[in-house]
Design an enzyme around this catalytic site. Structure first.
Site, mmCIF file in Angstrom:
data_model
loop_
_atom_site.group_PDB
_atom_site.id
_atom_site.type_symbol
_atom_site.label_atom_id
_atom_site.label_comp_id
_atom_site.label_asym_id
_atom_site.label_seq_id
_atom_site.Cartn_x
_atom_site.Cartn_y
_atom_site.Cartn_z
ATOM 1 N N LEU A 1 -3.840 8.514 4.555
ATOM 2 C CA LEU A 1 -2.918 8.484 3.408
ATOM 3 C C LEU A 1 -1.685 9.321 3.734
ATOM 4 C CD1 LEU A 1 -5.313 8.833 0.317
ATOM 5 C CD2 LEU A 1 -4.037 6.797 1.023
ATOM 6 N N ARG B 1 -8.823 8.804 14.709
ATOM 7 C CA ARG B 1 -8.054 9.450 13.643
ATOM 8 C C ARG B 1 -8.861 10.560 12.972
ATOM 9 N NH1 ARG B 1 -8.127 8.775 8.276
ATOM 10 N NH2 ARG B 1 -9.385 6.880 8.413
ATOM 11 N N GLU C 1 -13.481 18.448 5.626
ATOM 12 C CA GLU C 1 -14.015 17.212 6.197
ATOM 13 C C GLU C 1 -14.195 17.412 7.690
ATOM 14 O OE1 GLU C 1 -11.917 13.663 4.973
ATOM 15 O OE2 GLU C 1 -12.372 14.031 2.872
ATOM 16 N N HIS D 1 -16.301 3.919 10.345
ATOM 17 C CA HIS D 1 -16.748 4.994 9.465
ATOM 18 C C HIS D 1 -18.267 5.046 9.534
ATOM 19 C CE1 HIS D 1 -17.266 7.624 6.055
ATOM 20 N NE2 HIS D 1 -15.949 7.784 5.980
ATOM 21 N N SER E 1 -5.190 1.658 0.910
ATOM 22 C CA SER E 1 -4.774 2.930 0.296
ATOM 23 C C SER E 1 -5.498 3.156 -1.028
ATOM 24 C CB SER E 1 -3.266 2.943 0.041
ATOM 25 O OG SER E 1 -2.549 2.647 1.201
ATOM 26 N N ARG F 1 -15.935 11.890 13.728
ATOM 27 C CA ARG F 1 -16.388 10.657 13.097
ATOM 28 C C ARG F 1 -17.008 9.665 14.084
ATOM 29 N NH1 ARG F 1 -12.265 8.164 8.767
ATOM 30 N NH2 ARG F 1 -13.010 9.947 7.588
ATOM 31 N N HIS G 1 -13.333 0.690 9.804
ATOM 32 C CA HIS G 1 -12.696 1.458 8.732
ATOM 33 C C HIS G 1 -11.197 1.605 8.928
ATOM 34 C CE1 HIS G 1 -12.527 4.420 5.542
ATOM 35 N NE2 HIS G 1 -12.046 5.348 6.346
ATOM 36 N N TRP H 1 -8.278 2.181 -1.901
ATOM 37 C CA TRP H 1 -9.727 2.372 -1.751
ATOM 38 C C TRP H 1 -10.062 3.717 -1.096
ATOM 39 C CZ3 TRP H 1 -12.710 -2.637 0.015
ATOM 40 C CH2 TRP H 1 -12.424 -3.677 -0.879
ATOM 41 N N ALA H 2 -9.048 4.427 -0.627
ATOM 42 C CA ALA H 2 -9.315 5.669 0.108
ATOM 43 C C ALA H 2 -10.006 6.660 -0.817
ATOM 44 C CB ALA H 2 -8.018 6.256 0.636
ATOM 45 N N GLN H 3 -11.022 7.309 -0.311
ATOM 46 C CA GLN H 3 -11.789 8.224 -1.163
ATOM 47 C C GLN H 3 -11.466 9.688 -0.869
ATOM 48 O OE1 GLN H 3 -15.982 7.286 -0.941
ATOM 49 N NE2 GLN H 3 -15.719 5.343 -1.988
ATOM 50 N N GLY I 1 0.850 -1.188 0.000
ATOM 51 C CA GLY I 1 0.000 0.000 0.000
ATOM 52 C C GLY I 1 0.888 1.241 0.000
ATOM 53 N N LEU I 2 0.288 2.380 0.327
ATOM 54 C CA LEU I 2 1.064 3.624 0.251
ATOM 55 C C LEU I 2 2.226 3.630 1.241
ATOM 56 C CD1 LEU I 2 1.463 6.341 -1.074
ATOM 57 C CD2 LEU I 2 -0.182 7.319 0.544
HETATM 58 C C1 SIN Z 1 -13.588 9.221 3.687
HETATM 59 O O1 SIN Z 1 -13.383 9.522 2.523
HETATM 60 O O2 SIN Z 1 -14.622 9.495 4.295
HETATM 61 C C2 SIN Z 1 -12.553 8.463 4.406
HETATM 62 C C3 SIN Z 1 -11.365 9.282 4.557
HETATM 63 C C4 SIN Z 1 -10.596 8.791 5.742
HETATM 64 O O3 SIN Z 1 -10.863 7.724 6.242
HETATM 65 O O4 SIN Z 1 -9.726 9.515 6.177
#
Ligand code: SIN
Length: 507
Positions: free
Chosen positions: A377, A371, A115, A231, A44, A277, A336, A46-48, A15-16
């Site tokens: 990432l 987190r 975010e 998540h 990594s 979160r 998550h 799959w991170a959005q 991964g990253l």
């Molecule tokens: C998300 O895109 O909601 C997840 C990003 C993250 O887990 O930091």
């Protein structure tokens, strides 16, 4: 068993964090071992959301570090948060230079989104929800063309090899069905998280905490294993793993509603949809438990722009029969991210000489109990690079006899039992009764399958969650909702009771 000496650094995981470590270890030779094809089986890719970094004129690393500390609910190591935030902008620029196509403003600056729990819009994105995939494509191309890096896919980690002093000198890997010992000057574990231990997860199913379990078996110190992040908005369309509806959607104004279309987050937190979160995950859990359901309504915030602005979320929804332009998206909390892991310092050094850890499998203290969004990432790039540099500086030590035995594997039927028990008893809301029931199940699975790394990882989570009789960040105890004095957990496998039901219940 065949023994293959590798003259350099072994990186386990692609991964990253793993590929950043591999790139940074030059001029040493690096052998990267990955159980899956590149860009498969790693979170990594799959991170959005994107990468959080103080890149704009109205932001500063101090502010990013402050948000990281505050999201972590009293357990973030401030020096680590500061280091992450200070090295963040350079890490994003390095990835951009490798070809990661971050969104730009008309003036050419990084376009950044907001975010939850960030005081500034500081998440560098790629086409809405494509950050992980695009970053990993760029880094993979760089790693595959780097002359010092060799990549071996289809190679599964089965044990760490140690000498009589406990120094890690290599690994036992299963390659094409055969066990092989590979020795090296240093080993970097970048094996990812534990989402595959849960029945509902947003991460690749392969991630069952094997690196964590094997490091614990070798005697490494483990930090904060009880802290698991759920998540809030996994898309609830019956897929395993569950696709993610990125938090960026709420940053763009999407709202959470129940089955009657009423917004509910205002009842749980003044910041409503942009609350931390863990708060949002518990609110959604509570609404669902109360039978009211939970949906993410992005019709107004995104609407017709969905296919271009959030292509991954759009495709996942459409595949599940939900058109997010016209319907609210059914959501559920899902495992998550693992804040806990193999205790590591700022250069990825673990308590075992020769062993480094980076990315989600490590616990540097940068995430504390919760987190901050889009710090993962970033952590993988920053701490992966630091670990790679440090591992590259390790020298080969004198050959001593080595020991290590391939750990048993958890057969699928056992893994499915474990996943159900983990989601039920070590999920969003925990209590002593459930955690003891989970430990009894882990004992039974261990009796049947042996000390598989997945069971060791699960035992670390469950035992330390039972011992932490308070609620903090991602760890919520229905039977101990109050906060106690902050303390991190540091534990070795040898500290845990072998078969432990009720051992901690009366604390
Ligand atoms: C998300 O895109 O909601 C997840 C990003 C993250 O887990 O930091």
């Amino acid at each position: 068993m065949e023994r293959v000496p590798h003259d350099g650094v072994l990186v386990v995981g692609a991964g990253l964090a793993g590929l950043s470590a591999a790139l940074a270890a030059q001029p040493r030779k690096v052998l990267v071992l990955s159980p899956t094809a590149l860009n498969h089986g790693c979170s990594s890719a799959w991170a959005q959301g994107g990468m959080a970094a103080a890149l704009s004129a109205d932001d500063a690393p101090e502010l990013h570090a402050r948000d990281t500390v505050s999201a972590g609910a009293g357990l973030v190591d401030p020096a680590m948060a500061r280091l992450l935030a200070e090295e963040g902008p350079a890490a994003v620029r390095t990835l951009a230079a490798l070809g990661a196509p971050f969104d730009r403003t008309e003036a050419g600056a990084f376009a950044q989104g907001l975010e939850a729990a960030h005081s500034k819009a500081r998440v560098a994105r790629v086409k809405g929800d494509q950050a992980g995939r695009a970053i990993m494509e760029a880094v993979t191309v760089a790693a595959l063309s780097a002359p010092h890096i060799e990549v071996r896919t289809g190679a599964k980690l089965r044990a760490l090899l140690q000498d009589a002093n406990g120094r890690v000198r290599g690994v036992i890997a299963e390659i094409d069905g055969r066990l092989t010992e590979i020795t090296a000057a240093a080993v970097v574990l970048a094996t990812g998280g534990i989402g595959g231990l849960y029945a509902v997860t947003t991460t690749p199913a392969e991630l069952t905490g094997d690196g964590l379990g094997l490091a614990a078996l070798a005697g490494a110190l483990i930090g904060d294993p009880e802290f698991v992040q759920f998540h809030p908005t996994a898309i609830d369309i019956g897929r395993d793993p569950a696709p993610l509806a990125t938090e960026a959607l709420r940053g763009e104004g999407a709202v959470l509603v129940n089955a009657d279309g009423q917004r509910f987050m205002g009842r749980y937190h003044p910041d409503a949809e942009l609350a931390p979160r863990d708060v949002v995950a518990r609110a959604i859990h509570a609404e669902r438990e109360a039978g009211r359901g939970a949906f993410l309504d992005a019709r107004e915030a995104v609407g017709a722009g969905f296919p271009e602005e959030f292509p991954a979320v759009f495709a996942a929804c459409m595949g599940g029969g939900v058109d997010p332009r016209a319907q609210a998206i059914p959501v559920a909390p899902a495992c998550h991210y693992h804040m806990g892991g193999i205790a590591a310092d700022a250069d990825g050094r673990t308590t075992l000489a020769g062993l480094f850890a980076a990315g989600e499998c490590a616990s540097t203290g940068v995430h504390g109990a919760n987190r901050l969004a889009s710090n993962s990432l970033l952590e993988a790039a920053v701490f992966g690079t630091r670990a790679g540099r440090a591992a590259g500086a390790e020298v080969d030590v004198d050959a001593l006899p080595l020991h290590g035995h391939a750990a048993p594997e958890l057969a699928d039927e056992g893994l499915q039992r474990l996943r159900l028990a983990m989601s039920r008893d070590a999920g969003v809301v925990r209590d002593a009764t459930g955690l003891n029931r989970l430990l009894t199940e882990i004992d039974a699975l261990e009796a049947a399958h042996g000390t598989a790394p997945a069971l060791i990882a699960a035992r670390l989570v469950a035992t330390c969650a039972l011992a932490r009789t308070e609620s903090r960040g991602g760890h919520f105890r229905a039977d101990a909702p109050e906060l106690k004095a902050p303390r991190r957990t540091f534990v070795r496998l040898s500290d845990l009771p072998a078969a432990s039901p009720f051992r901690f219940a009366a604390e």
